[in-house]
Design an enzyme around this catalytic site. Structure first.
Site, PDB file in Angstrom:
ATOM      1  N   LYS A 177     -97.664 -42.757  11.844  1.00 60.57           N
ATOM      2  CA  LYS A 177     -97.181 -43.578  13.319  1.00 60.57           C
ATOM      3  C   LYS A 177     -97.851 -43.761  13.876  1.00 60.57           C
ATOM      4  CE  LYS A 177     -93.817 -43.562  16.449  1.00 60.57           C
ATOM      5  NZ  LYS A 177     -92.548 -42.960  16.970  1.00 60.57           N
ATOM      6  N   SER A 184     -88.739 -46.440  18.084  1.00 59.11           N
ATOM      7  CA  SER A 184     -90.219 -46.754  18.030  1.00 59.11           C
ATOM      8  C   SER A 184     -91.176 -46.677  17.275  1.00 59.11           C
ATOM      9  CB  SER A 184     -90.496 -45.680  19.340  1.00 59.11           C
ATOM     10  OG  SER A 184     -90.879 -44.360  18.967  1.00 59.11           O
ATOM     11  N   SER A 233     -85.814 -42.818  17.397  1.00 57.99           N
ATOM     12  CA  SER A 233     -86.871 -43.520  17.379  1.00 57.99           C
ATOM     13  C   SER A 233     -87.332 -43.592  16.029  1.00 57.99           C
ATOM     14  CB  SER A 233     -88.466 -42.917  18.157  1.00 57.99           C
ATOM     15  OG  SER A 233     -88.641 -43.311  19.216  1.00 57.99           O
TER      16      SER A 233
END
Ligand SMILES: [Zn+2]
Lengths: 59, 488
Positions: free
Chosen positions: B78, B153, B177
């Site tokens: 990420k 997210s 997330s």
């Protein structure tokens, strides 16, 4: 505005120099007289993602 | 034989260590897959496939020792985890060209294993969002249906794993997330106990809630990646110094006599009937496997969402204060004095949702409102923690939905922040309590979109929830029965 309408607020900002070998939140040396940018790291630069670790000696 | 990219990591590791395949073949297969699917999915912000291939060749040339069984296994990261020499953008214009001079601790651990990064994955800007639509870079599409969001997210991470563009990935979870995108994309995602994994090098959103975690194809891979990234780190004062556990060892114990609590508040109003029905099926499967299932109450959960948004925004407004356009990141061209430099750099560098949260956070921390909002939220937080503790002393695992709905259409909620915040209603309380929770697929809805189940455990009881998830996964064989179709 009359003088009595003002409220006095006094703040003190105290700066104390640490007598530690390293900085308060990272392991960079606190020595004087070094070359520029040699006693710094991502933590004291507050780089994104870094976290401070409190110097035990300060506490 | 299955395509290389369809294999789980534990299957890959076996083939790699039996010398049936090479690291180069694996990396090449993933590079080709990225080439083929990225135009539709848009999961990556930075692709490092060329560098990955070079590394793979080098690893194949080295003599393998038994210590590095993951040497040559690719991974996706990420884009809020710092990687030395490769951009870390947080999907923000503010950090569009930011290259960290250091690796996050979890990235260091991956490098020590000689794993190979395929690149940095898309996300909501600074991890603020539930659909990855808040990225300043691109919109990621759900591999099951390209018109739908992947969740957020960590949407890029979940979509890339679901689309077989990476074998596994790292995400971060502040209020859901990891779990919500894992649920929307039909993969496995774990939010570990607060303190189990170092946050050093994770660009902070809300420091008391953030936690790094794995997003994987199955539960075994999840346990393996957790093994790699868990552990105490001197550089993170909140990381726990506890004995190391082999999480894969816990996976074959069955669920006989496992006590499962089902908090009724998570099945009330707003939960989509199809989601509810699938969760009820899952509960029955657990009963058939010998678990003791009971309804319970987590009444305080209804305050969790408001509490979460107060605490998270307050911490964000403080954490994001450092982005002033001076030392790193975006600097406006449009200024005549220092104040304008600060103001315009921040106004131009941050997106709408990030600004909304900074403003909210600054407001709840300001004098006059602090007691009414922030202090109250911290008090409620204590209540939420206690109620979780109470339930988790009675039950081994709590079972809930991950999200009230399956993945929604791109654009459907992007103009309604409140409705978007509701997507997190089943996940935020877990971060507030600091306990671990896993999201695993438990079926699909009528449109063929994955439905996620959340299993919540006690602090540092990752073994318990991983094992409960594993037993269920063996039973329903989700990956064998359903595959993403890249529907247009
Ligand atoms: Zn330093």
């Amino acid at each position: 505005m009359a003088r009595e309408d003002y409220e006095v607020v006094i703040g003190l900002e105290v700066h104390a120099e640490l007598s530690t070998k390293t900085k308060i939140f990272c392991s960079c040396p606190t020595k004087f007289g070094g070359m520029p940018n040699t006693q710094t790291c991502p933590i004291c630069m507050a780089m994104p993602g870094t976290l401070p670790v409190l110097n035990e000696k300060v506490v | 034989m299955k395509d290389i990219t369809e294999l789980t990591v534990h299957e890959l590791v076996e083939k790699l260590n039996n010398k049936e395949i090479t690291a180069e073949q694996i990396t090449k297969a993933y590079a080709d897959r990225i080439n083929e699917k990225e135009k539709d999915v848009q999961a990556f912000i930075t692709i490092t496939a060329d560098e990955a291939l070079e590394k793979a060749k080098k690893i194949d040339g080295e003599i393998k020792d038994n210590k590095n069984i993951f040497a040559g296994i690719p991974i996706g990261i990420k884009d809020n985890l710092c990687t030395k020499g490769v951009k870390t953008t947080c999907a923000s214009k503010m950090l569009e060209n930011f290259v960290a001079p250091y690796d996050a601790t979890v990235v260091e651990k991956i490098n020590e294993e000689k794993m190979i990064s395929l690149g940095k994955l898309n996300m909501d800007e600074f991890a603020m969002g539930s659909s990855t639509e808040n990225s300043a870079m691109k919109i990621t599409h759900n591999p099951w249906n390209l018109n739908k969001v992947p969740g957020g997210s960590s949407g890029g991470s979940a979509a890339a794993v679901a689309a077989d563009m990476v074998p596994w990935a790292l995400g971060s979870d502040t209020g859901g997330s990891i779990r919500e995108p894992a649920s929307f994309c039909g993969v496995v995602g774990l939010k570990p106990t607060y303190g189990l994994i170092s946050r050093y090098g994770l660009v902070a959103f809300a420091s008391s809630l953030d936690q790094v975690g794995p997003i994987t194809k199955d539960v075994t891979d999840c346990a393996m990646l957790l093994n790699i990234i868990a552990g105490h780190d001197e550089k993170d004062s909140t990381s726990a110094n506890i004995p190391k556990v082999d999480y894969t060892k816990s996976l074959k114990n069955g669920v006989k006599n496992l006590k499962i609590g089902v908090p009724k508040e998570f099945f009330g109003e707003g939960i989509n009937p199809e989601v509810k029905a699938k969760l009820e099926e899952a509960i029955n499967i657990y009963k058939e496997m010998g678990a003791e299932v009971e309804e319970c109450s987590l009444d305080v959960a209804k305050y969790a969402l408001a509490t979460y948004y107060i605490i998270a925004c307050a911490e964000a407004s403080s954490n994001l204060g450092r982005f002033d356009g001076i030392r790193y990141g975006y600097r406006t061209k449009n200024y005549t004095n220092l104040k304008e430099l600060y103001r315009n750099s921040r106004s131009e560098g941050f997106g709408a949702e990030v600004k909304r949260r900074i403003i909210l956070g600054t407001y709840v921390l300001s004098s006059g409102y602090y007691d009414a909002y922030y202090k109250k939220a911290q008090q409620v937080r204590t209540f939420v923690k206690r109620e979780f503790e109470k339930n988790l002393s009675k039950y081994d695992v709590l079972l809930t939905p991950v999200s009230p709905t399956t993945a929604f259409d791109i654009g459907a909620k992007s103009n309604n922040p409140l409705e978007m915040y509701l997507a997190d209603i089943c996940t935020v309380s877990i971060n507030i309590a600091g306990v671990p929770a896993i999201s695993i697929p438990c079926g699909v809805d009528i449109e063929g979109m994955p439905i996620g189940m959340q299993l919540i455990g006690n602090r540092f009881a990752e073994e318990t929830i991983l094992n409960a998830a594993f037993a269920f996964e063996q039973k329903i064989n989700f990956r064998q029965n359903y595959r993403p179709e890249f529907k247009k």
